[in-house]
Design an enzyme around this catalytic site. Structure first.
Site, short mmCIF file in Angstrom:
data_model
loop_
_atom_site.label_atom_id
_atom_site.label_comp_id
_atom_site.label_asym_id
_atom_site.label_seq_id
_atom_site.Cartn_x
_atom_site.Cartn_y
_atom_site.Cartn_z
CB SER A 125 0.11 -8.02 -1.25
OG SER A 125 -0.79 -8.79 -0.48
CE LYS A 151 -4.16 -1.90 0.20
NZ LYS A 151 -5.06 -1.82 -0.97
CD GLU A 169 -10.31 3.35 0.29
OE1 GLU A 169 -10.27 4.60 0.17
OE2 GLU A 169 -9.56 2.58 -0.33
#
Lengths: 264, 396
Positions: free
Chosen positions: B376, B87, B109
């Site tokens: 990830s 991210k 969000e």
């Protein structure tokens, strides 16, 4: 001229919103008839959606109640047919795009024409995304009513020039819901829109009292009232028809008394 | 006026309220300008390197390879980035862009909390205000991440509307953006939403694929047979896939959350089970009912618990370039445990969906072949939940 545009011909227009199926469709039918009887020039019926991103808490709640009561587009069309037996008031659906897209544009607008829906307002379809359905709507005589926001800037001209029915001028930032007062410079914004179109301009978002409705109608060609009505429905449910009729009547009276009557 | 609407075939577009249109056009303009601006790219590269810890490693999972008996398994270690997931790649890019646009505040969000933590981190680093929207159910599932975001100076808003999970957090963040758009940038966390987000987020995540392609060529001298990643909205997957799109021999495999099973109605497998629709600013596939109401979805992984998927994935699937498989909770939990014991890596439950598929895929290839799997994020955030899933009473 479309039936919706004609509704502005006999003076300043009061446009009233209710969520279809909140708390049930029988009540919606009664509310629309009562609002038309009390002086609403146009009625907007909200098609309930699971995720109404442009709505504040009051109308979000109405969407949830309407879905819980099993409201579908087909049932809403049937309700409009029943309403049509009682009143000729112009009706616009306020709907998010996905229920319309899933229904199929061709079938949806054909059904609007058959049942007597005169226009649609799609809060998540800005001008650029109306291309995929606007020609179909027009072929069935359904107005696609565009919104103009305080942030529209240099977009105002194109939106206004392509306006069908009327221009829905969003008075303030944020989502739907009653506000304390009219933001400054609304008059200038209306004047800016009028430079580019003959279509009537109605102000929405934040109008909750007869005084605010009169103020909005004196600035523009009409006032749109949503959350203040839905709030009564939230509180009184099936028993809300009388009080909604009274509020609409008071708003209409305030608009007329403000000396704002008569065609522009 | 006149900003392009960014389509991938029929998918994508800009289905947002008028209030946001000028802003997303300005955003596109700023992005296109800065994408080609060497000083912006240099600043972003420096941050990715010195702050986020890039490049991330491509690790040869030797024990896993031996155990599975097939293709050599390489793990792209996005879990080793600062804040513990991919991210941060996107967030640093968008925060820098927002700063150049003169914005004072970031909103975002978050589902599992990783994107919220990454955004709060970037806001702290760049001296910006930060508001994070998180479904109430997720604030309870991921209480530690809520505190972590507050520690970083963000305000965390618990969203009680709708189903109180990720899609509702997106709704509320969009509403907040329409309330205060002047000084605020909405950092969308994945390749979803209105144009330019799907393109911009892909570009910021493409560093994953660029590095991985170079690293595997260096290690193996040849391209992998498959690139595998989990897909919620799909940002780590598109980041990995983007470098291999032109390499026809490389299969691109996205792993969606099948939850309790595709036939149970308790899943978040959008491409497997969804239909085309319009929601959250884009045309794509969505889990929905026949009336176009967005469905409630489910996954053990809060990060994959989303009813839509990025429009480029919809496009790649329909044109046949990428394939998408569905992985159940149970398979993902088994993979979570397997990679911990086999390689000593605690991977995020989201990433464990990709690992689960890799465990099935690796034996189907020859020993000279290789596959690349994106890890990830790291799984520290999931340990307590997995323990509870296995019947142990562990509290955070």
């Amino acid at each position: 001229m479309s039936k919706i545009a004609e509704a502005f011909g006999s003076g300043k227009a009061l446009i009233c919103f209710v969520t279809g199926g909140d708390p049930d469709l029988e009540t919606t039918e009664e509310l629309v008839a009562a609002m038309a009887g009390a002086g609403a020039a146009i009625v907007e019926i909200g098609v309930p959606f699971s995720d109404p991103v442009a709505e504040g808490p009051v109308i979000q709640g109405a969407n949830a109640r309407a879905l819980a009561s099993g409201t579908t587009l087909d049932a809403l069309f049937a309700t409009v047919r029943r309403i049509r037996a009682r009143t000729g008031v112009p009706i616009a659906f306020l709907t998010y795009l996905n229920p319309v897209f899933r229904y199929g544009y061709g079938e949806f607008f054909a059904e609007c024409e058959r049942s007597g829906v005169d226009g649609i307002i799609v809060p998540d379809a800005p001008l650029e995304e109306q291309g995929e359905f606007k020609h179909i709507a027009r072929a069935h005589g359904v107005d696609v009513i565009s919104l103009i926001a305080p942030t529209s800037g240099d977009r105002v001209e194109r939106i206004a020039r392509e306006a069908d029915g009327f221009v829905y001028m969003v008075s303030s930032l944020g989502v739907t819901g009653v506000r304390d007062g009219m933001p400054p410079r609304v008059g200038e914004a209306v004047a800016e829109i009028r430079r580019f179109t003959e279509a009537p301009v109605a102000i929405g978002f934040g109008i909750g009292t007869p005084g605010q409705a009169a103020e909005a109608a004196s600035i523009a060609d009409g006032a749109i009232v949503g959350s203040a009505i839905v709030e009564i429905v939230a509180r009184l449910g099936r028993g809300s028809v009388g009080e909604v009729g009274r509020l609409v009547g008071e708003m209409k009276k305030a608009i007329d008394e403000a000396g704002a009557g008569g065609p522009r | 006026m006149g900003c392009s609407n960014g389509r991938f075939g029929e998918f994508g577009g800009q289905y947002v309220p008028e209030t946001l249109m000028s802003e997303i056009c300005r955003l596109e303009e700023a992005y296109l300008r800065l994408r080609g601006d060497p000083s912006f790219q240099a600043e972003l590269s420096a941050l990715l390197d010195s702050y986020a810890g890039r490049p991330s490693r491509l690790y040869f999972a030797e024990k896993m390879t031996r155990d599975l008996g097939g293709a050599k398994v390489y793990l792209k270690r996005e879990d080793l980035n600062h804040t513990g997931s991919h991210k941060i790649n996107n967030v640093l890019g968008q925060a820098l862009l927002a700063k150049r646009m003169g914005k004072k505040r970031l909103i975002a969000e978050t589902g599992a909390g990783q994107h919220g933590v990454a955004t709060a981190t970037a806001a702290a680093l760049m001296g910006m205000e930060c508001d994070i929207f998180m479904g109430r159910e997720d604030t309870e599932r991921q209480a530690l991440n809520v505190y972590r975001m507050r520690l970083l100076g963000a305000r965390v808003h618990s969203v009680t509307g709708g189903t109180m999970v990720l899609k509702d957090a997106v709704n509320e963040a969009m509403r907040e953006w329409t309330r205060r758009v002047d000084d605020t940038h909405y950092v969308i966390g994945t390749v979803m939403g209105p144009h330019p987000f799907p393109t911009m987020v892909r570009d910021f995540q493409s560093v994953i694929g660029r590095e991985a392609r170079e690293q595997i060529l260096k290690a193996e001298g040849s391209l992998p047979k498959a690139a595998i990643a989990c897909v919620g909205g799909g940002s780590n997957a598109i980041g990995l896939f983007s470098a291999f799109l032109g390499d026809e021999g490389v299969r691109l495999i996205g792993c969606e959350a099948a939850g309790r099973g595709l036939d149970t109605g308790m899943h978040a497998a959008t491409l497997s089970k969804g239909e085309v629709g319009v929601f959250h600013g884009m045309k794509s596939y969505f889990n929905q009912d026949g009336g176009g109401q967005i469905a409630q979805v489910y996954s053990i992984s809060a990060g994959l618990d989303y009813p839509g998927v990025g429009p480029e994935h919809a496009f790649l699937r329909d044109m046949g370039r990428a394939e998408y498989v569905a992985v159940t909770d149970e398979q993902a939990v088994s993979a979570f445990e397997y990679i911990a014991r086999t390689e000593g890596i605690v991977a995020a439950i989201e990433s464990s969906h990709a690992i689960a598929h890799a465990m099935e895929a690796a034996p189907m290839y020859d020993r000279e072949d290789s596959i690349v799997v994106c890890v990830s994020g790291r799984g520290d955030k999931d340990v307590a939940a997995i323990a509870r899933h296995r019947g142990e009473d562990v509290r955070e």
